[in-house]
Design an enzyme around this catalytic site. Structure first.
Site, PDB file in Angstrom:
ATOM      1  N   GLY A   1      50.262  79.140  19.274  1.00 22.65           N
ATOM      2  CA  GLY A   1      49.626  79.527  18.012  1.00 22.65           C
ATOM      3  C   GLY A   1      50.138  80.917  17.662  1.00 22.65           C
TER       4      GLY A   1
ATOM      5  N   THR B   1      63.675  89.309   9.746  1.00 27.20           N
ATOM      6  CA  THR B   1      64.375  88.880  10.957  1.00 27.20           C
ATOM      7  C   THR B   1      65.417  87.839  10.571  1.00 27.20           C
ATOM      8  OG1 THR B   1      62.613  87.275  11.356  1.00 27.20           O
ATOM      9  CG2 THR B   1      62.447  89.367  12.512  1.00 27.20           C
TER      10      THR B   1
ATOM     11  N   ASP C   1      57.004  85.775  17.036  1.00 25.13           N
ATOM     12  CA  ASP C   1      55.661  86.279  17.369  1.00 25.13           C
ATOM     13  C   ASP C   1      55.753  87.518  18.265  1.00 25.13           C
ATOM     14  OD1 ASP C   1      54.574  84.192  15.921  1.00 25.13           O
ATOM     15  OD2 ASP C   1      54.545  82.857  17.653  1.00 25.13           O
TER      16      ASP C   1
HETATM   17  O1  RIB Z   1      55.605  80.677  16.444  1.00 24.27           O
HETATM   18  C1  RIB Z   1      55.497  79.718  17.461  1.00 24.27           C
HETATM   19  C2  RIB Z   1      54.168  79.019  17.367  1.00 24.27           C
HETATM   20  O2  RIB Z   1      54.134  78.288  16.165  1.00 24.27           O
HETATM   21  C3  RIB Z   1      53.908  78.021  18.452  1.00 24.27           C
HETATM   22  O3  RIB Z   1      53.295  78.575  19.584  1.00 24.27           O
HETATM   23  C4  RIB Z   1      53.068  76.968  17.767  1.00 24.27           C
HETATM   24  O4  RIB Z   1      51.761  76.884  18.224  1.00 24.27           O
HETATM   25  C5  RIB Z   1      53.135  77.312  16.275  1.00 24.27           C
HETATM   26  O5  RIB Z   1      51.969  77.889  15.849  1.00 24.27           O
END
Ligand code: RIB
Length: 305
Positions: free
Chosen positions: A39, A212, A245
């Protein structure tokens, strides 16, 4: 080190590794299956925490086994989950992820993530007051993202927005954003631009967008409107899930540094994150990042403009 408040999604990632992506209508054999916590919100929270930030998260999981495990994992990382709500009778968010030769394709079913409301945020107003910086993405309802931006503004806190998955964003929301972190495709979607016309947007929103670009590193425009590139760090990629992330978590953790150095650290953290399987598997600690940067060549290239 910053106190970071992350508002966003918490998913269980169901990951299949395969030698080749199946074409529509095709069946291929997979090599491996695994489940990993994921997530975008949870990943960014974990990235910031591993780098040494204090992190609190506002989110929503279902009252199922995944939800219990996901909150347990966040607690295990040392993230404050008092504002993660358990929604009754709803499934937790899941992402089905296919990985092949380090590339991925992802389908997200938001589940409980779409139950996160502005009221949940107002109930957690103290977390806004306590934060140095607020970080959000778009795997929760847009009304909740807008409420997060408003609350951050009311508390005088910088609001960082990773516009993924991409959607067009209202000007009122964009006006509240201290830093937007799209990839090239997301930038085009957010501003309804022709793809490829990103330079002008970076210059217009100078110092407020870092874009990015995968193996091409990250781009931003400095205070004088000059385009600058942080070249990508070379690593052997195993799984690129969660690289963006990690970039965002690092930006929040180190927010306040001069921009070129901030982007350099975020790129380095992101590079390290792809060297292990799972979105959170390769996210570095602060010590690992420092050692990696000490061994790597410095560089933010001025790119004219
Ligand atoms: O950015 C990667 C994430 O995107 C994954 O962990 C998946 O859960 C989606 O939300």
């Amino acid at each position: 080190m910053n106190s970071v408040l992350v508002i966003g999604s918490i998913n269980m990632d169901l990951v299949v590794e395969t030698g080749q992506f199946p074409a529509p209508g095709e069946t291929v054999l997979g090599l491996r299956f695994d489940t990993y916590p994921g997530g975008k919100g949870a990943n960014q929270a974990v990235a910031a925490r591993r780098l040494g930030a204090q992190v609190a998260m506002i989110g929503c999981v279902g009252d199922d086994a995944f939800g219990q495990e996901l909150v347990g994992r966040l607690n295990g990382e040392g993230i404050d989950t008092q504002h993660v709500r358990v929604a009754k009778g709803i499934r937790s968010g899941v992402a089905t992820i296919t990985v092949s030769q380090a590339e991925n394709s992802i389908v997200v079913v938001p589940g409980a993530n779409h139950q996160l409301t502005p009221a949940d945020l107002h109930a957690a107003a103290g977390a806004f007051a306590a934060a140095d910086v607020v970080l959000c993405q778009l795997e929760i309802p847009l009304a909740t993202v807008a409420a997060a931006a408003d609350l951050a503004a009311q508390h005088g806190k910088p609001f960082l927005l990773n516009p993924a998955p991409a959607t067009q964003l209202p000007q009122t929301l964009l006006a509240r954003v201290a830093m937007l972190t799209p990839n090239e495709h997301e930038l085009a979607t957010v501003f309804s631009n022709a793809p490829g016309a990103w330079q002008a947007q970076l210059v217009k929103y100078r110092q407020r967008i870092v874009m990015t670009r995968g193996a091409d590193g990250a781009w931003f425009a400095d205070a004088d409107g000059r385009l600058r590139q942080q070249t990508a760090f070379r690593v052997t990629a195993i799984d690129t899930t969660g690289a963006g992330d990690t970039f965002n978590g690092a930006l929040a953790a180190f927010w306040g540094l001069e921009q070129a150095e901030l982007v350099r650290r975020a790129c380095a953290a992101s590079a390290l994150s792809v060297t292990r399987a799972g979105a959170q598997g390769g996210m570095p600690t602060g010590e690992a990042l420092t050692a990696f940067l000490a061994a790597a060549a410095p560089a933010t290239a001025a790119a004219g403009g």
